[in-house]
Write an enzyme that holds these catalytic residues in place. Sequence first.
Site, mmCIF file in Angstrom:
data_model
loop_
_atom_site.group_PDB
_atom_site.id
_atom_site.type_symbol
_atom_site.label_atom_id
_atom_site.label_comp_id
_atom_site.label_asym_id
_atom_site.label_seq_id
_atom_site.Cartn_x
_atom_site.Cartn_y
_atom_site.Cartn_z
ATOM 1 N NE ARG B 53 -0.612 3.174 6.473
ATOM 2 C CZ ARG B 53 -0.183 2.368 7.422
ATOM 3 N NH1 ARG B 53 -0.353 2.699 8.679
ATOM 4 N NH2 ARG B 53 0.420 1.236 7.139
ATOM 5 C CB THR B 54 -5.155 1.611 1.432
ATOM 6 O OG1 THR B 54 -3.745 1.638 1.557
ATOM 7 C CG2 THR B 54 -5.538 1.909 0.005
ATOM 8 C CE LYS B 82 -21.397 -19.016 -0.521
ATOM 9 N NZ LYS B 82 -22.534 -18.190 -0.930
ATOM 10 N NE ARG B 103 -4.202 -3.241 -0.111
ATOM 11 C CZ ARG B 103 -3.342 -2.691 0.742
ATOM 12 N NH1 ARG B 103 -3.034 -3.296 1.860
ATOM 13 N NH2 ARG B 103 -2.818 -1.522 0.488
ATOM 14 C CG HIS B 131 -0.520 0.730 -2.936
ATOM 15 N ND1 HIS B 131 -1.782 1.250 -3.143
ATOM 16 C CD2 HIS B 131 -0.332 0.730 -1.594
ATOM 17 C CE1 HIS B 131 -2.309 1.547 -1.972
ATOM 18 N NE2 HIS B 131 -1.447 1.248 -1.023
#
Lengths: 155, 309
Positions: B53-54, B82, B103, B131
Site C-alpha cells: 500500500r505505502t 554486501k 522504509r 509512520h
Amino acid sequence: MAKKKQHTVLKVPAIEHGTVIDHLPPRAALTVVRILAVLEDLVTIGVNLSSHVMGRKDVVKIANRKLSPDEVAKIAIIAPRATLNIIESYVVVKKYTVTPPDVVEGIVRCVNPSCITNHETVRTRFSVLKAEDGSLRLRCAYCERAYDRQEIEIV
Amino acid sequence: MTFAGSDVISIADFSREQILRILAVAEQAERGRLPVFTSRKIMAVLFFEPSTRTRLSFESAMQRLGGTVIGFADAASTSTKKGESLFDTIRMVENYADVLVIRHPLEGSARLAAEAASPPVINCGDGANQHPTQTFLDLFAIRKTHPRFGAADQPPLRIGFLGDLKYGRTVHSLSIALSHFPCELVFISPPSLALPRHLKEILTARGVACVEAERVEQHIDSLDILYAVRLQKERFADQLEYERVRGAYVVQAGMLARVKPNLRILHPLPRVGEITTDVDRTPHAYYFEQAGLGVPVRQAILALVLGLV
C-alpha cells in the site's frame, strides 16, 4: 584508668587542589570514576557515607583537575542532585549543584536493540526530560523511546 | 510556514498548523487542483522491508504530480547485502533523486537517513517507531468524515481506539497528532495491551480527556470515530487468554443499532477478523475509502516538501 585518645579521621582524605563530587547517590561513585576515565589522576572514593540530607551518599575526589562541561553533563545525568566543590589549597573556592543539560550527545548508549544507533556508527543524542519532582527521563532522538535514568547506559 | 526541503520523519515534529496545511493541500490534490512539476523531479523509493500500500500509493502520487520514480522494494537486491551501511547507501542515493522515501526495519533509521541526505527524506515506517504519512492519512479520513474536525469553536470529537493499543504504532502516532485538536479519546483494549504509560502522560499533560475501557459495547454508542487495529495472536503469552478475549474486540454489524448516524469506522488495514464483513455494507464502514486517501495525502506531502505549493 587512662582515657582513650580521641581520633578525628576524615573518612575520605582532603585534597589540596581539585574537584570534590559530593552527594552522589549510593553506588554511583564507581560509575562516576569509570566514565570520567581519570586513570592518571589521584582519585579517592567514599562509598555509603552517612549523609544528613540523603541518608547514605557516595563522594569522589579528584586531585589536580577541573571537569570539562561534557564531564559535568555526564555526572548530572547519573546524579541530578550532585554538588561540585572546586578546591584550591584545601579551601572550597566554588560550590555548585549540577544542572542536567537539555540534550546529551555521545555519552549515553540507547538500550533499545532495534535502534539504528546500535547498528551503525552514530553519535547518540538524547533529549533530557525533567519532571517537576526532579527525576529525569532520556528520549533517544533516533528511535524516540524514553528511558528512566536507572535504565540508561553511559558510554 | 514553508515545507520546501523539509524532512517528514516523526509526527512529533509537526505543529497543529503544519498538520492542517497538509490536510488542506491533500484536499486540493483530491479535487485535482494541484499543479504538476514543470522540471523533472525524481523520487527514490528505498524500501528495505516489504510494503504494498505505502509504496504503490507513493509511486502513484509522484507520477500524478508529473514526477518519476527509481528505487527498490527489497533490501536483498541492494549493496546492504554486501555490508554497506545505511548511511553510505543514503549518501550515494542522494545524488540520484530530489526526494527519498524510506522504509527500514530499524527504529530511528529514517532520522539517520535525513541527517545523511541533503534532499528531503520521508519516513514510510522505521520499525515499530513512526509512520507519519499513515497518520496524515488517518487525520484526513477523520476530517473528511467529520468536517468540523480541527475547528476550535466546535464540540470535541469523541474518538475510540480498539484492539492492541500497546504495540499499535498507528494508534500511538494518531493519538499524539490528535492532541493538537479538541477531542476526547477512548482507549478500548485488554489490560495487557493498554496504551503505554508514557503516551498517556503526554496526552494528559496536553489536556486531552482520555478514558480507558475493556469492552467496546460500553462506549460505541457515544463515538464519532472508531479506529480499530489488529489484536495479534502472537502478543499473548497465553493462547487461551487470546481466545477468551478476542470476541470483545471484534466489531459486528449487530453492535451498530444505536450508534450515532455519523459514526465512521476506520482501520489502517489489513484487517484479520476484527471487523466482520457484514459491517462493510453499513454506512459506518470507511476503511476502504480511508485506504484510497493514501494517494492525495502523499501527493500533498511530496508537493509541499518539493516546493510545488
